[in-house]
Design an enzyme around this catalytic site. Structure first.
Site, PDB file in Angstrom:
ATOM      1  N   ASN A 180      -8.351  -2.884   9.594  1.00 26.37           N
ATOM      2  CA  ASN A 180      -8.639  -1.024   9.499  1.00 26.37           C
ATOM      3  C   ASN A 180      -9.570  -0.266   9.297  1.00 26.37           C
ATOM      4  O   ASN A 180     -10.633  -1.273   8.203  1.00 26.37           O
ATOM      5  CB  ASN A 180      -7.155  -0.449   9.159  1.00 26.37           C
ATOM      6  CG  ASN A 180      -5.891  -1.238   9.799  1.00 26.37           C
ATOM      7  OD1 ASN A 180      -4.997  -1.934   9.023  1.00 26.37           O
ATOM      8  ND2 ASN A 180      -5.708  -0.781  10.912  1.00 26.37           N
TER       9      ASN A 180
ATOM     10  N   ARG B 233      -7.622   9.260  15.443  1.00 25.72           N
ATOM     11  CA  ARG B 233      -6.926   9.686  14.935  1.00 25.72           C
ATOM     12  C   ARG B 233      -5.973  10.208  13.769  1.00 25.72           C
ATOM     13  O   ARG B 233      -7.068  11.065  13.833  1.00 25.72           O
ATOM     14  CB  ARG B 233      -6.309   8.466  14.222  1.00 25.72           C
ATOM     15  CG  ARG B 233      -6.905   6.943  15.544  1.00 25.72           C
ATOM     16  CD  ARG B 233      -5.703   6.046  15.651  1.00 25.72           C
ATOM     17  NE  ARG B 233      -6.011   4.927  16.979  1.00 25.72           N
ATOM     18  CZ  ARG B 233      -6.636   5.048  17.451  1.00 25.72           C
ATOM     19  NH1 ARG B 233      -7.646   6.222  18.754  1.00 25.72           N
ATOM     20  NH2 ARG B 233      -6.906   4.133  18.562  1.00 25.72           N
TER      21      ARG B 233
ATOM     22  N   TYR C  57       1.005  -1.286   0.083  1.00 27.54           N
ATOM     23  CA  TYR C  57       0.053  -0.095   0.381  1.00 27.54           C
ATOM     24  C   TYR C  57       1.186   1.254  -0.007  1.00 27.54           C
ATOM     25  O   TYR C  57       0.866   1.926  -1.087  1.00 27.54           O
ATOM     26  CB  TYR C  57      -0.904  -0.191   1.289  1.00 27.54           C
ATOM     27  CG  TYR C  57      -1.511   1.437   1.151  1.00 27.54           C
ATOM     28  CD1 TYR C  57      -2.022   1.959   0.107  1.00 27.54           C
ATOM     29  CD2 TYR C  57      -1.713   1.629   2.686  1.00 27.54           C
ATOM     30  CE1 TYR C  57      -3.347   2.736   0.554  1.00 27.54           C
ATOM     31  CE2 TYR C  57      -2.197   3.167   2.946  1.00 27.54           C
ATOM     32  CZ  TYR C  57      -3.277   3.443   2.168  1.00 27.54           C
ATOM     33  OH  TYR C  57      -3.702   4.381   2.141  1.00 27.54           O
TER      34      TYR C  57
ATOM     35  N   LYS D  95       8.620  -3.279  15.750  1.00 26.96           N
ATOM     36  CA  LYS D  95       9.036  -1.412  15.119  1.00 26.96           C
ATOM     37  C   LYS D  95      10.356  -1.082  16.836  1.00 26.96           C
ATOM     38  O   LYS D  95      11.138  -0.276  15.804  1.00 26.96           O
ATOM     39  CB  LYS D  95       7.889  -0.210  15.271  1.00 26.96           C
ATOM     40  CG  LYS D  95       6.813  -0.861  13.835  1.00 26.96           C
ATOM     41  CD  LYS D  95       7.915  -0.684  12.391  1.00 26.96           C
ATOM     42  CE  LYS D  95       6.528  -1.013  12.149  1.00 26.96           C
ATOM     43  NZ  LYS D  95       7.029  -1.655  10.491  1.00 26.96           N
TER      44      LYS D  95
ATOM     45  N   SER E  12       6.861   3.120  13.547  1.00 30.46           N
ATOM     46  CA  SER E  12       5.262   3.693  13.030  1.00 30.46           C
ATOM     47  C   SER E  12       4.763   4.174  14.501  1.00 30.46           C
ATOM     48  O   SER E  12       5.679   4.165  15.338  1.00 30.46           O
ATOM     49  CB  SER E  12       3.975   2.389  13.515  1.00 30.46           C
ATOM     50  OG  SER E  12       2.857   2.567  14.136  1.00 30.46           O
ATOM     51  N   ALA E  13       3.551   5.658  14.230  1.00 32.00           N
ATOM     52  CA  ALA E  13       3.431   5.990  15.817  1.00 32.00           C
ATOM     53  C   ALA E  13       3.084   4.485  17.419  1.00 32.00           C
ATOM     54  O   ALA E  13       3.067   5.347  18.300  1.00 32.00           O
ATOM     55  CB  ALA E  13       1.455   6.536  15.584  1.00 32.00           C
TER      56      ALA E  13
ATOM     57  N   TYR F 237       3.920  -6.921  16.758  1.00 30.13           N
ATOM     58  CA  TYR F 237       4.223  -5.830  15.774  1.00 30.13           C
ATOM     59  C   TYR F 237       4.385  -4.727  16.175  1.00 30.13           C
ATOM     60  O   TYR F 237       5.748  -3.958  15.606  1.00 30.13           O
ATOM     61  CB  TYR F 237       3.214  -5.731  15.057  1.00 30.13           C
ATOM     62  CG  TYR F 237       2.936  -4.542  13.792  1.00 30.13           C
ATOM     63  CD1 TYR F 237       3.506  -4.585  13.078  1.00 30.13           C
ATOM     64  CD2 TYR F 237       3.035  -3.164  13.930  1.00 30.13           C
ATOM     65  CE1 TYR F 237       3.511  -3.292  12.114  1.00 30.13           C
ATOM     66  CE2 TYR F 237       2.003  -2.269  13.137  1.00 30.13           C
ATOM     67  CZ  TYR F 237       3.054  -2.297  12.600  1.00 30.13           C
ATOM     68  OH  TYR F 237       2.784  -1.028  11.573  1.00 30.13           O
TER      69      TYR F 237
ATOM     70  N   ARG G 150     -11.859  -2.025  21.089  1.00 30.26           N
ATOM     71  CA  ARG G 150     -11.330  -2.779  20.886  1.00 30.26           C
ATOM     72  C   ARG G 150      -9.882  -3.111  21.579  1.00 30.26           C
ATOM     73  O   ARG G 150      -9.610  -2.661  22.331  1.00 30.26           O
ATOM     74  CB  ARG G 150     -10.644  -3.263  19.023  1.00 30.26           C
ATOM     75  CG  ARG G 150      -9.605  -4.065  18.863  1.00 30.26           C
ATOM     76  CD  ARG G 150      -9.399  -4.141  17.211  1.00 30.26           C
ATOM     77  NE  ARG G 150      -8.415  -1.716  17.513  1.00 30.26           N
ATOM     78  CZ  ARG G 150      -8.648  -2.027  15.809  1.00 30.26           C
ATOM     79  NH1 ARG G 150      -9.035  -3.150  15.044  1.00 30.26           N
ATOM     80  NH2 ARG G 150      -7.912  -1.008  15.469  1.00 30.26           N
TER      81      ARG G 150
ATOM     82  N   GLY H 238      -6.684  -3.006  23.861  1.00 32.31           N
ATOM     83  CA  GLY H 238      -5.569  -2.260  22.864  1.00 32.31           C
ATOM     84  C   GLY H 238      -5.453  -1.070  21.979  1.00 32.31           C
ATOM     85  O   GLY H 238      -4.347  -0.072  22.505  1.00 32.31           O
ATOM     86  N   ASP H 239      -6.533  -0.497  22.152  1.00 33.30           N
ATOM     87  CA  ASP H 239      -6.882   0.755  21.599  1.00 33.30           C
ATOM     88  C   ASP H 239      -6.987   1.898  23.137  1.00 33.30           C
ATOM     89  O   ASP H 239      -6.744   1.420  23.799  1.00 33.30           O
ATOM     90  CB  ASP H 239      -8.265   0.830  21.154  1.00 33.30           C
ATOM     91  CG  ASP H 239      -7.988  -0.010  19.592  1.00 33.30           C
ATOM     92  OD1 ASP H 239      -7.369  -0.314  18.834  1.00 33.30           O
ATOM     93  OD2 ASP H 239      -8.951  -0.189  18.576  1.00 33.30           O
TER      94      ASP H 239
END
Ligand code: NAD
Ligand code: UFG
Length: 338
Positions: A201, A233, A12, A155, A126-127, A151, A294, A296-297
């Protein structure tokens, strides 16, 4: 003109960045194993730009094959490293596969770069490295050791590895780009996000609701401490993000050192803001249901985007309406993906 090796260039963000690189006059070589992308993306890059490039279907874990790519292109001067697995939930279920693919893969790449005297790299961070203890807006100087999933830890760890590489050899030039939430598509509608299976996503999920592939959006919680209760976000147009890579490449070609840089807009939008902006773009109401949060959010995530402006002279140009317009165009033209 400079030749850039792009790992994960069929994906992507990689495909959009390849378009910008070619249009800016760079030569590119792409390496991808198609684990999360399709050959069609490469055709589309050529269609948009009218330019050609070499492609190798190579897994970056295959050090020998990777070495041959560098052997055949002795004039590669920098690498943009997108190749990696990125599904947060899957990384919880398959931590070993994630650590191996992302970290071992990066180590193989660094070893081959070193063996061929290529010491300039732009890495897709990644943020997510800001974890749970920092507060918004996220600044590059904040500690980054509280990721919430494997994941995210890949990073954090790859950033550390690259910082250590620089300490060991000051000839390196390394850019750690911390992306916020890339959405949208190229204005041609020819390339965009094309996830396999049920999208994890928000934006690709909304796109699929808009073309009738999914019944309704599940909004993960409306009881956060945010203006409308849904998560906030920093959504950034993927073409702005791609242009940020052009600046980072120029920077690593001209400087030495290691720099972490946020690529975001500095603005936050809620889940419902994005849904309503997409409704405006596609001209119809999109059904949604509020569900549980969700795991972990977090409630808030947005960038302090001032370093990118200062260091690269880069700043995002597109707003959420632009992102939705282009994302709608892509999914209308490609309702079943590429
Ligand atoms: P993507 O999955 O579309 O692209 C990644 C590409 O890498 C795919 O084409 C895949 O086939 C390839 N790949 C994966 N493992 C490989 C391997 N071992 N060898 C060769 N190719 C391999 O993902 P994307 O959204 O374009 O993300 C690109 C990078 O940016 C990733 O490293 C991701 O973690 C990072 N990132 C993405 C986001 C986001 O929201 N999309 C946010 C922050 C960081
Ligand atoms: N959301 C929904 N419904 C969905 C999907 C998402 O309500 O079906 C919500 C989430 O709860 C969150 C927001 O939409 O509030 C955005 O979620 P995404 O999954 O689109 O993005 P995240 O912010 O969770 O994560 C993304 C990337 C990660 C990256 C992180 C920070 O997926 O790889 O941004 O850069 F690490």
């Amino acid at each position: 003109m400079s030749k850039i090796l792009v790992t994960g260039g069929a994906g992507y963000i990689g495909s959009h960045t390849c378009v910008e690189l070619l249009e800016a006059g760079y030569e590119i070589v792409i390496v991808d194993n198609f684990s999360n992308s399709k050959p069609e993306a490469l055709k589309r890059i050529k269609q948009i730009t009218g330019k050609d490039f070499d492609f190798y279907q190579v897994d970056i874990l295959d050090r020998e094959a990777l070495g041959k790519v560098f052997d055949e292109h002795g004039d590669i001067c920098a690498v943009i490293h997108f190749a990696g697995l990125k599904a947060v939930g899957e990384s919880v279920a398959k931590p070993v596969e994630y650590y191996h693919n992302n970290i071992t893969g990066t180590l193989m790449l660094i070893e081959e770069m070193r063996a061929h005297g290529v010491k300039k790299i732009v890495f897709s961070s990644s943020a997510t490295v800001y974890g749970v203890d920092n507060t918004v807006p996220y600044v590059e100087t904040m500690p980054t050791n509280t990721a919430t999933n494997p994941y995210g830890y890949t990073k954090v760890m790859i950033e550390q590895i690259l910082k250590d590489v620089y300490v060991s050899d000051n000839e390196w030039s390394i850019s750690l780009l911390r992306y916020f939430n890339p959405i949208g598509a190229h204005s041609s509608g020819l390339i965009g996000e094309d996830p396999n299976g049920i999208p994890n996503n928000l934006f690709p999920y909304i796109q699929q609701v808009a073309v009738g592939r999914r019944e309704h959006l599940n909004v993960f919680g409306d009881d956060y401490d945010t203006p409308d209760g849904t998560g906030v976000r920093d959504y950034i147009h993927v073409v702005d993000l791609a242009k940020g890579h052009l600046c980072a490449v120029k920077y690593v070609l001209e400087n030495k050192g290691v720099e972490a840089v946020n690529l975001g807009t500095g603005n936050g939008s809620s889940v419902l803001d994005i849904l309503h902006a997409f409704e405006k773009a596609c001209g119809k109401e999109l059904p949604y249901k509020i569900t549980d949060r969700r795991a972990g959010d977090i409630a808030w995530c947005y960038a302090d985007a001032s370093k990118a402006k200062k260091l690269f002279g880069w700043q995002a140009q597109y707003n959420v309406d632009d992102m939705c317009r282009d994302g709608w165009k892509f999914i209308q033209q490609n309702p079943n993906g590429l």
